[in-house]
Design an enzyme around this catalytic site. Structure first.
Site, PDB file in Angstrom:
ATOM      1  N   CYS A   1     -50.581  39.166   1.219  1.00  0.00           N
ATOM      2  CA  CYS A   1     -51.472  39.419   2.350  1.00  0.00           C
ATOM      3  C   CYS A   1     -52.820  39.921   1.808  1.00  0.00           C
ATOM      4  O   CYS A   1     -52.918  40.355   0.654  1.00  0.00           O
ATOM      5  CB  CYS A   1     -50.811  40.501   3.210  1.00  0.00           C
ATOM      6  SG  CYS A   1     -51.751  41.026   4.635  1.00  0.00           S
TER       7      CYS A   1
ATOM      8  N   CYS B   1     -54.132  42.578   2.417  1.00  0.00           N
ATOM      9  CA  CYS B   1     -54.009  44.013   2.107  1.00  0.00           C
ATOM     10  C   CYS B   1     -53.292  44.235   0.777  1.00  0.00           C
ATOM     11  O   CYS B   1     -53.141  45.368   0.331  1.00  0.00           O
ATOM     12  CB  CYS B   1     -53.272  44.742   3.232  1.00  0.00           C
ATOM     13  SG  CYS B   1     -51.480  44.542   3.171  1.00  0.00           S
TER      14      CYS B   1
ATOM     15  N   SER C   1     -20.132  28.905  13.564  1.00  0.00           N
ATOM     16  CA  SER C   1     -18.791  29.264  13.104  1.00  0.00           C
ATOM     17  C   SER C   1     -18.329  30.593  13.686  1.00  0.00           C
ATOM     18  O   SER C   1     -17.140  30.882  13.713  1.00  0.00           O
ATOM     19  CB  SER C   1     -18.780  29.346  11.576  1.00  0.00           C
ATOM     20  OG  SER C   1     -19.685  30.348  11.141  1.00  0.00           O
TER      21      SER C   1
ATOM     22  N   ALA D   1     -22.872  17.496  17.761  1.00  0.00           N
ATOM     23  CA  ALA D   1     -23.713  17.925  18.877  1.00  0.00           C
ATOM     24  C   ALA D   1     -24.586  16.778  19.415  1.00  0.00           C
ATOM     25  O   ALA D   1     -24.698  16.590  20.627  1.00  0.00           O
ATOM     26  CB  ALA D   1     -24.583  19.099  18.446  1.00  0.00           C
TER      27      ALA D   1
ATOM     28  N   CYS E   1     -48.542  45.799   5.961  1.00  0.00           N
ATOM     29  CA  CYS E   1     -49.363  46.100   7.145  1.00  0.00           C
ATOM     30  C   CYS E   1     -48.847  45.417   8.417  1.00  0.00           C
ATOM     31  O   CYS E   1     -49.445  45.550   9.476  1.00  0.00           O
ATOM     32  CB  CYS E   1     -50.822  45.707   6.896  1.00  0.00           C
ATOM     33  SG  CYS E   1     -51.104  43.926   6.927  1.00  0.00           S
TER      34      CYS E   1
ATOM     35  N   ASN F   1     -18.354  21.401  18.836  1.00  0.00           N
ATOM     36  CA  ASN F   1     -18.241  21.575  17.379  1.00  0.00           C
ATOM     37  C   ASN F   1     -17.286  20.496  16.865  1.00  0.00           C
ATOM     38  O   ASN F   1     -16.283  20.217  17.517  1.00  0.00           O
ATOM     39  CB  ASN F   1     -17.681  22.989  17.075  1.00  0.00           C
ATOM     40  CG  ASN F   1     -17.949  23.429  15.647  1.00  0.00           C
ATOM     41  OD1 ASN F   1     -17.714  22.688  14.704  1.00  0.00           O
ATOM     42  ND2 ASN F   1     -18.427  24.650  15.494  1.00  0.00           N
TER      43      ASN F   1
ATOM     44  N   HIS G   1     -32.345  35.527  15.120  1.00  0.00           N
ATOM     45  CA  HIS G   1     -32.544  35.801  13.692  1.00  0.00           C
ATOM     46  C   HIS G   1     -33.988  35.554  13.249  1.00  0.00           C
ATOM     47  O   HIS G   1     -34.230  35.348  12.066  1.00  0.00           O
ATOM     48  CB  HIS G   1     -31.584  34.940  12.854  1.00  0.00           C
ATOM     49  CG  HIS G   1     -30.157  35.403  12.914  1.00  0.00           C
ATOM     50  ND1 HIS G   1     -29.085  34.589  12.618  1.00  0.00           N
ATOM     51  CD2 HIS G   1     -29.627  36.607  13.236  1.00  0.00           C
ATOM     52  CE1 HIS G   1     -27.952  35.280  12.757  1.00  0.00           C
ATOM     53  NE2 HIS G   1     -28.257  36.507  13.139  1.00  0.00           N
TER      54      HIS G   1
ATOM     55  N   CYS H   1     -46.291  40.516   6.874  1.00  0.00           N
ATOM     56  CA  CYS H   1     -46.612  41.356   5.712  1.00  0.00           C
ATOM     57  C   CYS H   1     -45.716  42.598   5.717  1.00  0.00           C
ATOM     58  O   CYS H   1     -45.611  43.290   6.724  1.00  0.00           O
ATOM     59  CB  CYS H   1     -48.078  41.767   5.737  1.00  0.00           C
ATOM     60  SG  CYS H   1     -48.469  42.942   4.412  1.00  0.00           S
TER      61      CYS H   1
HETATM   62  P1  OAD Z   1     -22.354  28.159   9.911  1.00  0.00           P
HETATM   63  O1  OAD Z   1     -22.787  27.348   8.728  1.00  0.00           O
HETATM   64  O2  OAD Z   1     -21.526  29.369   9.641  1.00  0.00           O
HETATM   65  O3  OAD Z   1     -21.529  27.244  10.935  1.00  0.00           O
HETATM   66  C1  OAD Z   1     -21.982  25.973  11.307  1.00  0.00           C
HETATM   67  C2  OAD Z   1     -21.030  25.400  12.339  1.00  0.00           C
HETATM   68  O4  OAD Z   1     -21.559  24.153  12.762  1.00  0.00           O
HETATM   69  C3  OAD Z   1     -19.608  25.137  11.834  1.00  0.00           C
HETATM   70  O5  OAD Z   1     -18.675  25.650  12.767  1.00  0.00           O
HETATM   71  C4  OAD Z   1     -19.519  23.598  11.767  1.00  0.00           C
HETATM   72  O6  OAD Z   1     -18.218  23.101  12.062  1.00  0.00           O
HETATM   73  C5  OAD Z   1     -20.498  23.199  12.864  1.00  0.00           C
HETATM   74  N1  OAD Z   1     -21.093  21.854  12.731  1.00  0.00           N
HETATM   75  C6  OAD Z   1     -21.263  21.090  11.636  1.00  0.00           C
HETATM   76  N2  OAD Z   1     -21.843  19.913  11.933  1.00  0.00           N
HETATM   77  C7  OAD Z   1     -22.058  19.918  13.261  1.00  0.00           C
HETATM   78  C8  OAD Z   1     -22.620  18.987  14.202  1.00  0.00           C
HETATM   79  N3  OAD Z   1     -23.099  17.790  13.809  1.00  0.00           N
HETATM   80  N4  OAD Z   1     -22.665  19.346  15.509  1.00  0.00           N
HETATM   81  C9  OAD Z   1     -22.184  20.544  15.922  1.00  0.00           C
HETATM   82  N5  OAD Z   1     -21.643  21.449  15.086  1.00  0.00           N
HETATM   83  C10 OAD Z   1     -21.579  21.161  13.780  1.00  0.00           C
HETATM   84  O7  OAD Z   1     -23.695  28.509  10.735  1.00  0.00           O
HETATM   85  P2  OAD Z   1     -23.980  29.660  11.793  1.00  0.00           P
HETATM   86  O8  OAD Z   1     -22.765  29.945  12.607  1.00  0.00           O
HETATM   87  O9  OAD Z   1     -25.231  29.310  12.492  1.00  0.00           O
HETATM   88  O10 OAD Z   1     -28.175  33.797   9.256  1.00  0.00           O
HETATM   89  O11 OAD Z   1     -24.266  30.886  10.821  1.00  0.00           O
HETATM   90  C11 OAD Z   1     -24.659  32.108  11.340  1.00  0.00           C
HETATM   91  C12 OAD Z   1     -25.705  32.760  10.469  1.00  0.00           C
HETATM   92  O12 OAD Z   1     -25.240  32.827   9.118  1.00  0.00           O
HETATM   93  C13 OAD Z   1     -27.009  32.004  10.369  1.00  0.00           C
HETATM   94  O13 OAD Z   1     -27.878  32.267  11.448  1.00  0.00           O
HETATM   95  C14 OAD Z   1     -27.596  32.505   9.077  1.00  0.00           C
HETATM   96  C15 OAD Z   1     -26.346  32.564   8.221  1.00  0.00           C
HETATM   97  O14 OAD Z   1     -26.347  33.541   7.251  1.00  0.00           O
HETATM   98  C16 OAD Z   1     -29.499  33.951   8.991  1.00  0.00           C
HETATM   99  O15 OAD Z   1     -30.204  33.066   8.577  1.00  0.00           O
HETATM  100  C17 OAD Z   1     -30.019  35.313   9.265  1.00  0.00           C
END
Ligand code: OAD
Length: 256
Positions: free
Chosen positions: A152, A154, A193, A236, A134, A217, A123, A131
């Site tokens: 920027c 430009c 998630s 984690a 440009c 998780n 991501h 920018c």
């Molecule tokens: P989420 O917020 O959807 O999920 C986070 C996960 O981390 C959940 O399953 C929690 O149970 C788990 N969690 C919480 N605390 C934790 C810990 N201490 N150790 C391990 N796991 C833990 O986040 P993502 O799956 O990363 O997109 O979300 C995907 C994308 O949605 C992100 O990359 C972002 C967002 O929109 C962009 O920024 C483009």
């Protein structure tokens, strides 16, 4: 909390030792213990902020308003956070040859800061600004972000070099992730998630290629019941601390 002698942890360490090409797939959960909230769930970013600020159409229509929220979420606060034990151990595993690459959905740069070298930024990365006119790229640290939107030379508007809703995955990162997934025989899913496609499809592709799936998780995700072979339920940082001891403490003793 999982004990270090938990059979699932011992089994995981054994699988990691035997794997030919283990990789990790990480999400927001890996950075929670660094103080960065996840997106979804209790206390998540989307509880406090409107996700519309991360839609690309909104950014182009209202760059100043979008940037005010983006600055608060991703720069004022996230910029001050540092890697936690999970990032450190993942970097250690790579330097010991026990992890080939990380595909991360995170844009916080913490894997790279911890020393991981093969990081596929699925991501993008908030530490770069690009920018929109440009395509010049600048490190975010070189801009004060006092006047918004940042411009920027430009005259074009800078956008964080991460993927907004409605944007494609950067081609290079996408291709790199496909290459990694094709090679891997073990996938370690950490703190995601599985809600956001196409990133969320990575584990099923790895599975189709025959990889074993280990998941870390504190709560079950979209993968746990359907794809995961070994579910390590916990934070984690704690789980990786145990794994580091199981994988490397013998070696340390030998060197002493
Ligand atoms: P989420 O917020 O959807 O999920 C986070 C996960 O981390 C959940 O399953 C929690 O149970 C788990 N969690 C919480 N605390 C934790 C810990 N201490 N150790 C391990 N796991 C833990 O986040 P993502 O799956 O990363 O997109 O979300 C995907 C994308 O949605 C992100 O990359 C972002 C967002 O929109 C962009 O920024 C483009």
């Amino acid at each position: 909390m999982m004990r270090i002698d938990d059979p699932l942890l011992i089994r995981t360490a054994d699988m990691l030792r035997k794997a030919r090409y283990p990789i990790a797939f990480t999400g927001a959960g890996v950075s929670v213990e660094s103080g960065i909230p996840a997106f979804r769930g209790d206390g998540g970013i989307w509880e406090k902020y409107d996700p519309k600020t991360l839609y690309i159409d909104y950014f182009y229509a209202s760059p100043k308003e979008a940037w005010e929220v983006i600055r608060e979420i991703f720069y004022t606060f996230m910029g001050r956070c540092s890697p936690n034990r999970a990032h450190e151990v993942l970097a250690h595993m790579e330097s010991e040859g026990m992890l080939k690459a990380i595909i991360t959905q995170n844009i916080d740069n913490l894997h790279q800061q911890a020393g991981s070298r093969e990081v596929v930024e699925f991501h993008g990365n908030s530490q770069r600004l690009c920018c929109t006119r440009c395509s010049l790229t600048r490190p975010a640290s070189e801009l004060t972000l006092e006047t918004l939107p940042p411009l920027c030379e430009c005259g074009g508007i800078f956008k964080p070099d991460f993927v907004f809703f409605g944007e494609n995955i950067p081609e290079q990162a996408f291709q790199a992730s496909v290459r990694e997934v094709e090679q891997c025989d073990l996938l370690l899913i950490v703190g995601t998630s599985g809600e956001v496609a196409p990133a969320s499809l990575i584990p099923s592709q790895a599975r189709r290629n025959g990889a074993d799936i280990i998941e870390i998780n504190p709560s079950p995700s979209n993968y746990t019941a359907t794809l995961t072979d070994v579910f390590l339920q916990g934070k984690a940082g704690e789980i990786f601390d145990h794994l580091d001891q199981l994988l490397f403490s013998d070696k340390k003793n030998m060197n002493e």
